[in-house]
Design an enzyme around this catalytic site. Structure first.
Site, PDB file in Angstrom:
ATOM      1  N   GLU A 102      93.542  71.378 112.221  1.00 52.34           N
ATOM      2  CA  GLU A 102      94.677  70.744 113.102  1.00 52.34           C
ATOM      3  C   GLU A 102      95.557  71.712 113.657  1.00 52.34           C
ATOM      4  O   GLU A 102      95.920  72.822 113.359  1.00 52.34           O
ATOM      5  CB  GLU A 102      95.248  69.585 112.352  1.00 52.34           C
ATOM      6  CG  GLU A 102      94.588  68.668 111.631  1.00 52.34           C
ATOM      7  CD  GLU A 102      93.940  67.481 112.897  1.00 52.34           C
ATOM      8  OE1 GLU A 102      94.096  67.807 114.026  1.00 52.34           O
ATOM      9  OE2 GLU A 102      93.341  66.644 112.308  1.00 52.34           O
ATOM     10  N   CYS A 162      89.633  64.240 114.971  1.00 52.80           N
ATOM     11  CA  CYS A 162      89.280  65.587 114.473  1.00 52.80           C
ATOM     12  C   CYS A 162      88.544  66.438 115.567  1.00 52.80           C
ATOM     13  O   CYS A 162      87.458  66.060 116.047  1.00 52.80           O
ATOM     14  CB  CYS A 162      88.340  65.225 113.249  1.00 52.80           C
ATOM     15  SG  CYS A 162      87.410  66.872 112.660  1.00 52.80           S
TER      16      CYS A 162
END
Length: 227
Positions: free
Chosen positions: A105, A2
């Site tokens: 993302e 992440c």
């Protein structure tokens, strides 16, 4: 994953999602945190348990022990963190939670990259499993933390093959508990995860790629994604 996430609600919003029977040593603060583009290398409010009460401590996102001479690590794979040399001590004694509202993302197609914002369909808070060097209130001794990730599946894998390990409120409390053993934490990492079908996602402006951009417009859906 992440590499960026959003943490814009107030600490009270996140704590209320954990239930009203939780013992806490956290000052009441209804002001929104207002962070729409949290990046590695910054300090993040990390939720953790000490002396049977919850605490919030600002901790550096990125793990870099004194003997580590490379770039700080920002993620740890749930499949190997409990047993690997680097992260096993953190898994055993430094489990914590990152409170969030969603994460970003980048979907790739050749040279094209398109950021997406991923969040719970209901809009409820998210609780990312994290591990770090405890105790987290000892700033001069702290070596930072990493977010634990898991493999993506179903529709989300089309965006990215990894995702943060998002726990249910009940699992998040158990994850942080000082009474939870490392083996039990491994079970929580498998059984206490919010399923992929609970999430929604949409493309957002590429401005999120610049950490100087911090406005609420970063999570707005755009109509013409590159990918």
């Amino acid at each position: 994953m992440c590499g960026r996430f959003a943490q814009y609600h107030s600490r009270e919003t996140y704590l209320e999602a954990l239930g009203d029977k939780v013992e806490r040593q956290i000052a009441y603060d209804p002001e929104p945190l207002g962070r729409y583009n949290v990046a590695p290398g910054t300090r993040v409010l990390l939720l953790n348990e000490r002396d049977e009460a919850l605490h919030l401590d600002p901790v550096h996102w990125g793990y870099s022990p004194v003997w580590w001479h490379k770039q700080p690590l920002i993620n740890a794979k749930s499949e190997t963190a409990a047993t690997g040399k680097m992260f096993k001590p953190l898994w055993n004694g430094g489990r914590a939670i990152v409170m969030a509202d969603g994460w970003f993302e980048w979907k790739r197609d050749g040279s094209k990259k398109q950021p997406y914002f991923i969040y719970h369909q209901s809009g409820e808070p998210l609780f990312f499993a994290a591990i770090g060097k405890a105790p987290f209130d000892k700033e001069e001794e702290n070596e930072g933390f990493v977010i634990v990730t898991a493999a993506s599946d179903e529709g989300l894998v089309a965006i990215h093959d990894r995702r943060p390990l998002v726990l249910t409120p009940e699992a998040a409390l158990a994850w942080m508990s000082e009474k939870t053993t490392p083996a039990q934490a491994s079970e929580i990492a498998h059984e206490g995860v919010v399923p992929v079908e609970a999430f929604a996602w949409h493309p957002v402006n590429k401005a999120v790629g610049n950490i100087r951009n911090q406005g609420a417009e970063l999570i707005d859906e755009i109509a013409d994604p590159l990918v």
